[in-house]
Motif scaffolding. Structure first.
Motif, mmCIF file in Angstrom:
data_model
loop_
_atom_site.group_PDB
_atom_site.id
_atom_site.type_symbol
_atom_site.label_atom_id
_atom_site.label_comp_id
_atom_site.label_asym_id
_atom_site.label_seq_id
_atom_site.Cartn_x
_atom_site.Cartn_y
_atom_site.Cartn_z
ATOM 1 N N GLU A 74 0.833 -1.208 0.000
ATOM 2 C CA GLU A 74 0.000 0.000 0.000
ATOM 3 C C GLU A 74 0.865 1.254 0.000
ATOM 4 O O GLU A 74 0.532 2.250 -0.650
ATOM 5 N N ALA A 75 1.973 1.197 0.742
ATOM 6 C CA ALA A 75 2.894 2.334 0.756
ATOM 7 C C ALA A 75 3.504 2.550 -0.626
ATOM 8 O O ALA A 75 3.650 3.690 -1.086
ATOM 9 N N VAL A 76 3.852 1.450 -1.312
ATOM 10 C CA VAL A 76 4.394 1.554 -2.668
ATOM 11 C C VAL A 76 3.358 2.189 -3.600
ATOM 12 O O VAL A 76 3.681 3.101 -4.383
ATOM 13 N N LYS A 77 2.113 1.734 -3.520
ATOM 14 C CA LYS A 77 1.051 2.297 -4.370
ATOM 15 C C LYS A 77 0.876 3.792 -4.122
ATOM 16 O O LYS A 77 0.702 4.580 -5.052
ATOM 17 N N LYS A 78 0.959 4.179 -2.856
ATOM 18 C CA LYS A 78 0.809 5.596 -2.517
ATOM 19 C C LYS A 78 1.971 6.411 -3.077
ATOM 20 O O LYS A 78 1.760 7.506 -3.633
ATOM 21 N N ALA A 79 3.186 5.890 -2.944
ATOM 22 C CA ALA A 79 4.354 6.599 -3.466
ATOM 23 C C ALA A 79 4.255 6.765 -4.981
ATOM 24 O O ALA A 79 4.550 7.840 -5.517
ATOM 25 N N VAL A 80 3.841 5.708 -5.682
ATOM 26 C CA VAL A 80 3.692 5.766 -7.137
ATOM 27 C C VAL A 80 2.603 6.776 -7.524
ATOM 28 O O VAL A 80 2.768 7.575 -8.457
ATOM 29 N N LYS A 81 1.506 6.770 -6.802
ATOM 30 C CA LYS A 81 0.417 7.706 -7.079
ATOM 31 C C LYS A 81 0.877 9.153 -6.894
ATOM 32 O O LYS A 81 0.578 10.033 -7.718
#
Length: 472
Positions: A74-81
């Protein structure tokens, strides 16, 4: 850690052109004593993972303290977003300099591991300072003393091949002492002694001797202190004063993120511009170095948080601006390689350009030679206050312990001599530098959210000719 590999691979799957995952864990204790009374024990236990990515030229960062694949994902998805959103509003894409990366593990050894020492034994250090201060016979009605230790474990993994593991113990003692004698008050506010290593470093440093020295200097100031001379006179500054000066007027304005404007709304601006590389800023005897690799230093590291190998950075060499502090982003802008200045204080902060151990390099003079031909001057040993403008150019230093120099000899203490000067005038006025280097610890603040990182400041004694000194 497998979860770091997962984070990097996940970011690349989601379209990142670059991915970086950093695990940090901190464990430690702190104790305090106020006027001889213990104020309790605090225990630190903190760990988590930060993820930083580049997507379409935009940068994103996110973190989590839950070390499961689900939470890290989820942290990775947030960083990418966040990176995608940033790419749409940037005028130009973020690019990183090309670097050589390593798979390496290093640690600072402790001869006396503070994890094996009881809180009672650590408290004895504070009691020792308390007892030695009281034994001076000086009236010190306010005595606040604190001990702290932390073990920093870190692992950095990037999509470009960096994999760095480190383990750095840090230990410190801080004190705030107020002297009240003859109806007057003077204080030594929050003096710190700090190192990377084990408890043996504090014991070897003997902070109680530093505290006694400060108390006795404050007592002398109360009973013997006179007004300092005014006007353009010679000034000799100690390693402590040289340290705050190089930190504030050289280190901070040479941070490339300040120079390029990122820090303008957060920690301030800089008078330095990119085209000032190669320009003279001081006399030929002035060399200023920032070196993270000094063993047992408070700001010690061998690889930065982008996985770049650290080295000494020569910010000024013989009076010439030779190097800025850079991470990979700003090194690319300058057409250079990074000099490993990317640091984050914790897993939940992004790495930004920071100092480590900044100091005025030694010269050829003994202390006696520095003062022997000063007809009228001041020796500023320590400071109680400093101020510097947003661009790090106009500055003021107010002495705490200081002495009159007359015909080459140290005389009586002087009260609060004030140096107000520009950065260029300060370093251009230096005509001689001492042989011996000393360091003093500090916590350097910067960033939004704020990041206070451990640093050393210091250097050698220096003589400044005909600088403007005034009285309070």
């Amino acid at each position: 850690m497998d979860v770091l590999e997962f984070a990097v691979e996940k970011a690349l799957e989601l379209g990142a052109s670059y991915a970086e995952a950093r695990f940090e864990e901190k464990n430690g204790t702190s104790l305090a004593m106020k006027n001889g009374n213990p104020e309790g024990l605090q225990v630190l236990a903190d760990r988590g993972i930060g993820v930083r990515v580049l997507v379409d030229g935009g940068m994103g960062f996110a973190s989590t303290n839950v070390l499961t694949r689900e939470s890290v994902g989820e942290a990775v998805k947030k960083a990418v977003k966040l990176a995608r959103a940033a790419s749409k509003v940037r005028n130009e894409p973020i690019r990183f300099s090309d670097e050589d990366f390593h798979r390496v593990s290093y640690k600072v050894k402790m001869k006396k591991d503070f994890r094996d020492v009881s809180p009672e034994e650590k408290l004895e250090l504070l009691k020792k300072i308390e007892e030695e201060v009281k034994a001076t016979g000086v009236n010190v009605p306010m005595r606040y003393i604190m001990y702290s230790d932390q073990l920093w474990k870190k692992e950095v993994l990037t999509s470009e091949g960096a994999h760095v593991k480190s383990k750095i113990p840090r230990v410190s003692v801080t004190y705030n002492l107020v002297v009240f004698e003859n109806g007057q008050m003077e204080q030594a506010p929050f003096v710190q002694r700090a190192f990377s290593g084990g408890l043996e470093l504090i014991e070897r440093d003997e902070p109680w001797k530093w505290a006694v020295k400060d108390v006795q200097a404050l007592e002398r100031l109360i009973y013997e202190g006179k007004r300092p001379p005014e006007g353009k006179i010679d000034l000799v500054i100690s390693p402590e004063v040289a340290g705050i000066a190089v930190h504030e007027s050289v280190g901070h304005p040479y941070e490339a993120d300040r120079i390029f404007g990122r820090e303008a709304a957060q920690a301030g601006e800089s008078f330095v511009k990119p085209d000032m590389l190669g320009e003279r800023i001081g006399s030929e005897v002035v060399t200023v170095i920032d070196d993270p690799t000094i063993p047992n230093s408070w700001g010690f590291y061998l690889y930065d948080d982008e996985g770049v190998k650290a080295r000494p950075r020569y910010l000024i060499r013989e009076g010439i601006i030779t190097e800025f502090l850079t991470n990979r982003e700003y090194a690319y802008k300058l057409g250079q390689r990074s000099n490993a200045s990317a640091r984050a204080i914790n897993y939940n902060r992004e790495p930004i350009v920071r100092m480590a151990n900044t100091y005025l390099a030694p010269g050829d003079y003994s202390f006696e030679e520095l003062i022997e031909d000063v007809k009228l001057g001041v020796y500023m040993v320590s400071f109680n206050e400093w101020n510097i403008d947003d661009r790090r150019y106009q500055q003021r230093y107010i002495g705490r312990e200081a002495y009159l120099i007359e015909n080459g000899e140290l005389k009586h203490p002087v009260r609060r001599p004030i140096l107000e000067i520009t950065t260029r005038a300060l370093w251009s006025s230096v005509d001689a530098v001492g042989k011996e280097v000393e360091f003093y610890p500090g916590t350097c603040g910067k960033g939004e959210p704020g990041q206070g990182v451990p640093v050393w400041m210091g250097g050698a004694h220096a003589r400044l000719r005909e600088v403007p000194l005034r009285r309070p």
